[in-house]
Design a protein around this motif. Structure first.
Motif, PDB file in Angstrom:
ATOM      1  N   VAL A  33      -7.358  -9.311   2.761  1.00 26.11           N
ATOM      2  CA  VAL A  33      -8.024  -8.690   2.225  1.00 26.11           C
ATOM      3  C   VAL A  33      -7.119  -8.109   0.929  1.00 26.11           C
ATOM      4  O   VAL A  33      -5.205  -8.210   1.142  1.00 26.11           O
ATOM      5  CB  VAL A  33      -8.443  -6.600   2.568  1.00 26.11           C
ATOM      6  CG1 VAL A  33      -8.630  -5.495   1.250  1.00 26.11           C
ATOM      7  CG2 VAL A  33      -9.030  -7.001   3.368  1.00 26.11           C
ATOM      8  N   LEU A  51      -3.448  -0.050  -0.288  1.00 29.70           N
ATOM      9  CA  LEU A  51      -5.495  -0.459  -0.441  1.00 29.70           C
ATOM     10  C   LEU A  51      -6.628  -0.198  -0.243  1.00 29.70           C
ATOM     11  O   LEU A  51      -6.171   1.064   0.874  1.00 29.70           O
ATOM     12  CB  LEU A  51      -5.603  -2.064   0.093  1.00 29.70           C
ATOM     13  CG  LEU A  51      -4.658  -2.861  -0.351  1.00 29.70           C
ATOM     14  CD1 LEU A  51      -5.172  -4.147   0.351  1.00 29.70           C
ATOM     15  CD2 LEU A  51      -4.904  -3.442  -1.946  1.00 29.70           C
ATOM     16  N   GLU A  52      -7.309   0.240  -1.217  1.00 32.99           N
ATOM     17  CA  GLU A  52      -8.451   1.127  -1.434  1.00 32.99           C
ATOM     18  C   GLU A  52      -9.917   0.139  -1.853  1.00 32.99           C
ATOM     19  O   GLU A  52      -9.189  -0.448  -3.482  1.00 32.99           O
ATOM     20  CB  GLU A  52      -8.456   2.624  -2.186  1.00 32.99           C
ATOM     21  CG  GLU A  52      -7.684   2.591  -3.355  1.00 32.99           C
ATOM     22  CD  GLU A  52      -7.199   4.142  -3.683  1.00 32.99           C
ATOM     23  OE1 GLU A  52      -7.540   4.853  -2.990  1.00 32.99           O
ATOM     24  OE2 GLU A  52      -6.896   4.012  -5.198  1.00 32.99           O
ATOM     25  N   VAL A  53     -10.799   0.937  -2.190  1.00 30.48           N
ATOM     26  CA  VAL A  53     -11.701   0.049  -2.236  1.00 30.48           C
ATOM     27  C   VAL A  53     -12.488   1.360  -4.083  1.00 30.48           C
ATOM     28  O   VAL A  53     -13.191   2.457  -3.397  1.00 30.48           O
ATOM     29  CB  VAL A  53     -13.071   0.094  -2.283  1.00 30.48           C
ATOM     30  CG1 VAL A  53     -14.461  -0.936  -2.373  1.00 30.48           C
ATOM     31  CG2 VAL A  53     -12.703  -1.064  -0.784  1.00 30.48           C
ATOM     32  N   ARG A 111     -14.345  -2.667  -5.806  1.00 28.73           N
ATOM     33  CA  ARG A 111     -13.309  -3.902  -6.288  1.00 28.73           C
ATOM     34  C   ARG A 111     -12.189  -2.872  -5.127  1.00 28.73           C
ATOM     35  O   ARG A 111     -12.180  -1.887  -5.600  1.00 28.73           O
ATOM     36  CB  ARG A 111     -13.144  -4.257  -7.420  1.00 28.73           C
ATOM     37  CG  ARG A 111     -14.198  -5.407  -8.105  1.00 28.73           C
ATOM     38  CD  ARG A 111     -13.292  -6.352  -9.511  1.00 28.73           C
ATOM     39  NE  ARG A 111     -14.436  -6.849  -9.846  1.00 28.73           N
ATOM     40  CZ  ARG A 111     -14.620  -8.395  -9.058  1.00 28.73           C
ATOM     41  NH1 ARG A 111     -13.505  -8.658  -8.381  1.00 28.73           N
ATOM     42  NH2 ARG A 111     -15.172  -8.987  -9.768  1.00 28.73           N
ATOM     43  N   VAL A 112     -11.957  -4.197  -4.798  1.00 27.08           N
ATOM     44  CA  VAL A 112     -10.583  -3.643  -3.908  1.00 27.08           C
ATOM     45  C   VAL A 112      -9.639  -2.807  -5.098  1.00 27.08           C
ATOM     46  O   VAL A 112      -8.727  -4.246  -6.172  1.00 27.08           O
ATOM     47  CB  VAL A 112      -9.865  -4.577  -2.534  1.00 27.08           C
ATOM     48  CG1 VAL A 112      -8.520  -4.227  -1.982  1.00 27.08           C
ATOM     49  CG2 VAL A 112     -11.105  -4.494  -1.834  1.00 27.08           C
ATOM     50  N   LEU A 129     -16.617  -7.471   2.395  1.00 30.46           N
ATOM     51  CA  LEU A 129     -15.926  -7.795   1.570  1.00 30.46           C
ATOM     52  C   LEU A 129     -17.105  -9.032   0.794  1.00 30.46           C
ATOM     53  O   LEU A 129     -17.689  -9.906   2.043  1.00 30.46           O
ATOM     54  CB  LEU A 129     -14.788  -8.604   1.713  1.00 30.46           C
ATOM     55  CG  LEU A 129     -13.417  -7.405   2.223  1.00 30.46           C
ATOM     56  CD1 LEU A 129     -12.355  -8.526   2.453  1.00 30.46           C
ATOM     57  CD2 LEU A 129     -13.597  -6.690   0.752  1.00 30.46           C
ATOM     58  N   PHE A 139      -8.946   2.652   3.599  1.00 33.29           N
ATOM     59  CA  PHE A 139      -9.606   1.189   4.597  1.00 33.29           C
ATOM     60  C   PHE A 139      -8.707   1.848   5.376  1.00 33.29           C
ATOM     61  O   PHE A 139      -7.785   2.881   5.223  1.00 33.29           O
ATOM     62  CB  PHE A 139      -8.611   0.387   4.328  1.00 33.29           C
ATOM     63  CG  PHE A 139      -8.860  -0.722   3.328  1.00 33.29           C
ATOM     64  CD1 PHE A 139     -10.559  -1.251   3.826  1.00 33.29           C
ATOM     65  CD2 PHE A 139      -9.566  -0.794   1.563  1.00 33.29           C
ATOM     66  CE1 PHE A 139     -10.801  -2.439   3.060  1.00 33.29           C
ATOM     67  CE2 PHE A 139      -9.750  -1.831   1.342  1.00 33.29           C
ATOM     68  CZ  PHE A 139     -10.937  -2.313   1.923  1.00 33.29           C
ATOM     69  N   ALA A 161     -16.797  -5.972  -3.081  1.00 31.78           N
ATOM     70  CA  ALA A 161     -16.839  -5.650  -2.131  1.00 31.78           C
ATOM     71  C   ALA A 161     -17.799  -4.769  -2.241  1.00 31.78           C
ATOM     72  O   ALA A 161     -18.456  -3.693  -2.819  1.00 31.78           O
ATOM     73  CB  ALA A 161     -15.680  -4.743  -1.533  1.00 31.78           C
TER      74      ALA A 161
END
Length: 438
Positions: free
Chosen positions: A318, A255-257, A83-84, A279, A311, A324
């Protein structure tokens, strides 16, 4: 004469036909009386009828589509879901307690660090701040008056000393002037201390007032609004009818996953490893990323480690908490490898005389119809045909390329073209087919 007749009679008897000595002549039967010929004709007719019946009856088949696959699947060493999340995220509230009087932001609004986004009722706190400011001014005025008295006492002491040297006044008068000067100087120190106290009280009142103003702690976007005008804001209490946070905001630049990776597969992941992020909300959007951190703690209940992917490419679509999929790559991708290519399942390929073919499903296609990449649009449009529309399987040659994951790349079919998966041996070019329901 009679002798002649007698001899002639003997000769005539010798001239009689001996039927037993001649061969018997058989009469030929007509061709339509031969049974084996009728059997051959019956078999040929049955074959023709079966062929015609096959063409007239739809064969149930499994129908698939040519998809747009990405070559990055060929260099992916591991796939994971996550998940983001935003590395910088906060639930913004007030340190003070009070009724929300004004809210100046909505969801999705961008704010800068220090912007006032909400305000509590603060008339009492503002009055206390003004009172403290007045006390500072009063103390400063007293200090000015004390400075004037000190200057006057200093001048009087100077005159008294000059007069005493000339014998015009006694020493006691000089002592009185000196005592007045010392008193005025001590008063100045006291007044300066009073000013410091007044200024400290003013700063306390200023802080109390500022706590009623809710400011953005960093530059970001408002995600959710948790309170409305009139709500009681009390961050340190869970009392009924009260609210803690006013808004939730995040810095989209962070933002990151986050993905859980099995500890048995963690050896395939290294720091700064290139990744491709897809995504679920936008399947056509593929963004490059890089492994930024591997949290050094194993979740014993799931036997996984938390991997965070940063990212390297941004997109305004996003958003936090989006699902994701991450493909951990063995190497960085080239420009061409980031473009989708048409591919299909290998079960749809038919080999004939060393060549590759597929059965393309078309609505109402005639026997032997040729299918090219331009026919892909017609094939996609056939999906919207009426349920009773006839479908035909058209045998079409294809040019195969390299494997793309579990699929095979094709050169002359457009994405979306429908094909028969695992075609039966009895299926022929132009035969009617129907999509098999699973």
């Amino acid at each position: 004469m009679s002798s002649i007749d007698a001899s002639g009679g003997d000769n005539l008897s010798k001239l009689s036909i001996d039927r037993g000595a001649l061969p018997t002549l058989r009469r030929k039967k007509p061709w339509y009386t031969r049974w084996w010929l009728w059997l051959v004709l019956a078999l040929v007719a049955a074959g023709i009828a079966a062929t015609l019946a096959q063409r007239g009856r739809a064969t149930p088949v499994e129908v698939g589509s040519v998809t747009a696959a990405f070559p990055s699947q060929a260099v992916a060493v591991l796939n994971a879901t996550g998940r983001v999340t935003a590395q910088t995220r906060a639930s913004v509230s007030s340190k003070g307690t009070g009724r929300l009087e004004w809210l100046g932001v909505v969801e999705g609004q961008r704010v800068q660090k220090g912007d006032v986004i909400a305000r509590l009722e603060n008339r009492d706190v503002a009055a206390q701040r003004d009172q403290a400011a007045a006390q500072v001014k009063s103390a400063q005025a007293n200090l000015a008056q004390g400075q004037a008295e000190l200057e006057d006492a200093q001048a009087a002491l100077k005159r008294a000393r000059e007069l005493a040297q000339k014998g015009f006044i006694t020493d006691s008068a000089v002592d009185t002037a000196e005592a007045r000067f010392n008193k005025a100087r001590a008063s100045i120190q006291q007044l300066q201390a009073q000013i410091s106290v007044a200024q400290a009280n003013y700063r306390v009142a200023e802080v109390s007032y500022d706590q009623t103003l809710i400011r953005a702690p960093f530059a970001g976007i408002v995600l959710t609004k948790s309170a409305n005008v009139g709500d009681i804001i009390t961050p340190f209490s869970a009392a009924a009818g009260t609210t803690g946070a006013v808004v939730t905001m995040a810095d989209m630049a962070t933002l990151e996953v986050e993905a859980d990776v099995s500890e048995s597969s963690i050896a395939k992941i290294t720091l700064n490893q290139p990744t491709e992020i897809q995504l679920d909300a936008f399947p056509e959007l593929r963004l490059m990323g890089r492994v930024s951190r591997i949290v050094p703690t194993v979740d014993r209940s799931k036997a996984t480690l938390l991997v965070k992917v940063k990212f390297e490419e941004t997109d305004p679509r996003v958003l936090p908490d989006m699902s994701a999929r991450i493909a951990f790559l063995s190497r960085a991708l080239t420009v061409d490898e980031r473009k989708p290519v048409p591919a299909l399942r290998p079960e749809a390929i038919v080999r004939r005389d060393g060549k590759a073919f597929v059965y393309v499903v078309q609505a109402g296609a005639k026997d032997g119809a040729a299918v090219t990449a331009e026919a892909g649009k017609d094939s996609k449009d056939a999906k919207t045909d009426a349920p009773g529309a006839p479908l035909r399987a058209v045998l079409t040659p294809v040019q195969l390329g390299a494997k793309v994951g579990d699929l095979v790349r094709v050169q002359n079919l457009a994405p979306g073209t429908r094909v028969v998966i695992n075609p039966p041996e009895k299926l022929g070019d132009g035969h009617l087919v129907s999509a098999q329901k699973k």
